[in-house]
Write an enzyme that holds these catalytic residues in place. Structure first.
Site, mmCIF file in Angstrom:
data_model
loop_
_atom_site.group_PDB
_atom_site.id
_atom_site.type_symbol
_atom_site.label_atom_id
_atom_site.label_comp_id
_atom_site.label_asym_id
_atom_site.label_seq_id
_atom_site.Cartn_x
_atom_site.Cartn_y
_atom_site.Cartn_z
ATOM 1 N N LYS A 412 0.833 -1.209 0.000
ATOM 2 C CA LYS A 412 0.000 0.000 0.000
ATOM 3 C C LYS A 412 0.869 1.261 0.000
ATOM 4 C CE LYS A 412 -3.980 -2.207 2.297
ATOM 5 N NZ LYS A 412 -5.040 -1.955 1.307
ATOM 6 N N SER A 434 -8.919 -2.857 6.004
ATOM 7 C CA SER A 434 -9.876 -3.228 7.046
ATOM 8 C C SER A 434 -9.208 -3.453 8.390
ATOM 9 C CB SER A 434 -10.628 -4.499 6.640
ATOM 10 O OG SER A 434 -9.717 -5.570 6.443
ATOM 11 N N HIS A 455 -12.977 2.680 4.948
ATOM 12 C CA HIS A 455 -13.168 1.228 4.947
ATOM 13 C C HIS A 455 -14.573 0.865 4.481
ATOM 14 C CE1 HIS A 455 -13.737 -2.633 7.558
ATOM 15 N NE2 HIS A 455 -13.499 -2.937 6.299
#
Length: 720
Positions: A412, A434, A455
């Protein structure tokens, strides 16, 4: 003339237009202002009937009528049941006087008419609705723990027949667009604009001077027959069985009461049926479940209105959204954003992968067109707003980015290192993670104040919740923008602070752990699943874990343990740990995606039942755990951890906890939410604390109530 909340105007042809316009509220509801005004208007209609040729009932608000006053409905108790019964019957008597006035009465529905609003319209002879944006009609009372007790059950059964009324209107709680309402039969005519309503209504009055309700004409029979007719009598047991199957044994009394009121009322005349309907409604409003579900309505209103949004920040609207990762999550995010009118760039490692991601939207739109929910032009415009790409440079000009790639901090961070220089210099940098800490992910960007967790839940197009996660350096401006974006795509945002697992992923894990631990204790797996269903969970925890995969849960546990111990804490083992390790390491059962977990699956991936080897491996059936203990272990585990989330600062709002648990992780709807469950428990927080200590003595110290909750219980306080 103004009769408080209703204006009276009579034209030269003798048609009276009654315009509902409560001066005390933004919308019309069945409060005291309306009831008094309506009674006076009905009295005058009867007194001046000889000068009246017809009546049009409409509204000066942007909606027609919002329904019953939920604030009043949730205040009911068994002690005041006689007074509430008399009050409801008095209002229904007014409606009955309108439809038996002896003059044609038309409801000119200029906007949404739900619940009591539609019931007022049903007590007229003809209903015309304007097809305005957002207009919805229906009887959604069962979704609030109520039933359509203002004549909705009694009249729709006589309009549509018992089976159709129950299936399409009463038990479904459907909120219909005008065209669908016309198709079902709860309205009689649809016009394109509100300007057409009065002329169309007056024309109908002129053409139907002797209008009367079908049930007031001699020889009336319920369409399709009453409960005693052979055609209906043979289907009633199936309807009851279907309802039982849908509820799965959960403590949801409203659908059962609505079914009973409809069937019992169909045996008798309209006025008696109306009394039956009232008594079932009053019984529901005296109960805790209805109060819990009405609590949910008000809690969500506060959440959606921005209770957790930073004050003083300007309103924001996303213009160009970048979605990185065109898998199921990214594709779903792109779809809901495009549906809200936002230009979307859907990026992946290759153009082909991004095009496949856009294909998800194309499939959803094809289904929507097949069901008549959209048209070719609208669908084409939506799909044109999604631009697939394999080149990050195409994200230029994006003012908000949502990353939805593999759950790995390095992956990420590497994605954002390439994206950040391309997008606008003040673009929101959002991650759909998450579980991974937002503060850690933000270390990979040059603007950590613009970084935030956004999320989503799968499937994105159906799940109404988005969990916004504020990192240590996230600014108020970024949080406000993320909040506004979530509202822009018509979803409900809750706001939580950063900690591993955040709120939803962390709390749902406790629910699953109790089920897995019970397997290791020797409890029959099907009993565990049934306990969850009858507690009101939408799916069994073992089934849910199979979908998530056991290895993911094991990985999250290992990472969480490492983080706890690195921070100087002590890891508390759980009974689920050894079961998971054995399922994965010894039995090679990792979940549905790998061919089998707690359940067995056929070659097409369909569940065929509990895996037979599970019972042998863990001695299933050898333990004698009370059914209620299984249920409350799951409920209490989530509620106690939600309190710890408050203590840890992950949660700052009880409403965010309740709405997040209901919309995001399937906490039972009848409870009112994960923290409200504590307040509504028998004896309130004090009763909850006492029961938690019993569970702790029997099943482990993780059920010990947090000190903050004990303090509230001892002080006689509640959480909300």
């Amino acid at each position: 003339m103004t009769t408080e909340g209703i204006r009276w105007e009579q034209d030269a042809d003798g048609v009276v237009v009654l315009t509902m316009d409560d001066p005390t509220q933004r919308v019309n509801t069945m409060n005291d202002v309306w009831a008094t005004s309506y009674a006076r208007a009905v009295d005058r209609l009867e007194a001046e009937r000889d000068t009246i040729t017809g009546v049009v009932l409409t509204s000066a608000k942007s909606t027609f009528f919002a329904g019953g006053d939920l604030t009043l409905l949730r205040q009911g108790s068994p002690e005041d049941a006689p007074q509430r019964t008399a009050h409801i019957d008095a209002i229904k008597a007014l409606m009955r006087r309108v439809e038996t006035l002896g003059r044609p009465v038309v409801a000119a529905i200029n906007g949404t008419a739900l619940g009591g609003g539609l019931e007022i319209a049903l007590a007229t002879h003809h209903r015309i609705v304007a097809d305005t944006p957002g207009c919805r009609l229906g009887l959604p009372e069962v979704t609030f723990g109520l039933l359509p007790g203002g004549g909705g059950i009694t009249r729709t059964v006589r309009m549509l027949g018992l089976q159709r009324a129950l299936a399409e209107v009463i038990l479904s709680g459907a909120r219909m667009r005008p065209g669908k309402a016309l198709e079902v039969g709860i309205v009689d005519d649809v016009v394109a604009t509100t300007a057409e309503l009065l002329p169309r209504a007056k024309a109908w009055i002129a053409a139907n001077p002797d209008a009367a309700q079908p049930w007031d004409r001699k020889g009336f029979r319920i369409p399709g027959g009453g409960p005693a007719s052979p055609a209906v009598a043979t289907t009633l047991p199936a309807m009851t069985a279907l309802l039982r199957q849908q509820l799965k044994g959960a403590p949801m009394p409203a659908p059962r009461a609505a079914l009973a009121a409809a069937v019992e009322g169909a045996y008798v005349d309209l006025d008696t049926a109306s009394l039956i309907e009232t008594r079932y409604l009053v019984s529901l409003t005296s109960g805790q479940v209805t109060k819990n579900m009405i609590h949910t309505f008000f809690a969500q209103q506060r959440v959606d209105a921005g209770a957790s949004r930073p004050e003083g920040q300007p309103t924001y609207a996303c213009r160009r959204l970048g979605v990185i990762g065109a898998g199921m999550m990214g594709a779903g995010i792109a779809y809901v954003a495009a549906k809200a009118g936002i230009e979307v760039v859907l990026a992946d490692v290759s153009l082909d992968a991004a095009v496949r991601g856009k294909g998800y939207s194309e499939k959803l739109e094809a289904k929507a067109m097949a069901r008549g929910r959209t048209d070719v032009e609208t669908s084409a415009a939506l799909l044109a707003r999604i631009t697939p790409t394999g080149d990050v440079a195409d994200l230029a000009g994006a003012d908000l980015v949502v990353e939805a790639v593999f759950e790995s901090v390095p992956v990420k961070q590497e994605v954002f290192s390439r994206v950040e220089p391309v997008v606008l210099p003040d673009a929101v940098l959002g991650s759909n993670t998450s579980t991974l800490p937002i503060t850690t992910l933000a270390e990979g960007v040059g603007r950590p104040e613009d970084f935030i967790g956004i999320h989503f839940f799968s499937p994105v197009d159906k799940m109404p919740l988005v969990e916004i996660v504020r990192g240590a350096k996230t600014s108020d401006a970024t949080l406000a923008k993320a909040f506004d974006f979530v509202r822009q795509i018509r979803k409900t945002p809750i706001v939580v602070n950063d900690q591993r697992g955040f709120f939803t992923s962390r709390v749902i894990g406790t629910f699953i752990n109790e089920a897995v631990a019970a397997v290791g204790e020797g409890v029959e797996p099907s009993t565990i699943e049934q306990a969850a269903l009858q507690a009101g969970y939408p799916a069994g925890p073992l089934q849910l874990l199979d979908e998530l995969t056991l290895t993911l849960t094991q990985k999250i546990r290992a990472e969480t343990r490492a983080a706890v111990e690195a921070g100087g804490g002590t890891w508390q083992p759980h009974g689920a740990d050894s079961v998971l390790d054995r399922m994965i390491g010894e039995l090679d059962r990792c979940g549905r995606s790998t061919g089998g977990g707690f359940y067995a699956y056929d070659e097409d991936g369909r569940r065929t039942g509990i895996w037979p080897g599970l019972r042998e491996a863990f001695g299933s059936g050898s333990a004698d755990v009370p059914f209620v203990d299984l249920q409350e272990r799951m409920l209490f585990a989530e509620a106690i951890d939600a309190v710890r989330c408050l203590d840890d600062g992950v949660l700052t709002s009880v409403e965010d906890a309740d709405i997040g648990s209901l919309l995001g992780i399937g906490f039972p709807r009848w409870t009112g939410g994960v923290l409200h469950y504590i307040d509504q428990y028998d004896g309130g927080p004090a009763g909850f604390v006492a029961r938690a200590r019993e569970l702790a003595a029997a099943y482990g110290p993780h059920f010990e109530p947090p000190a903050s909750l004990v303090a509230k219980a001892e002080a006689g306080e509640v959480l909300a």
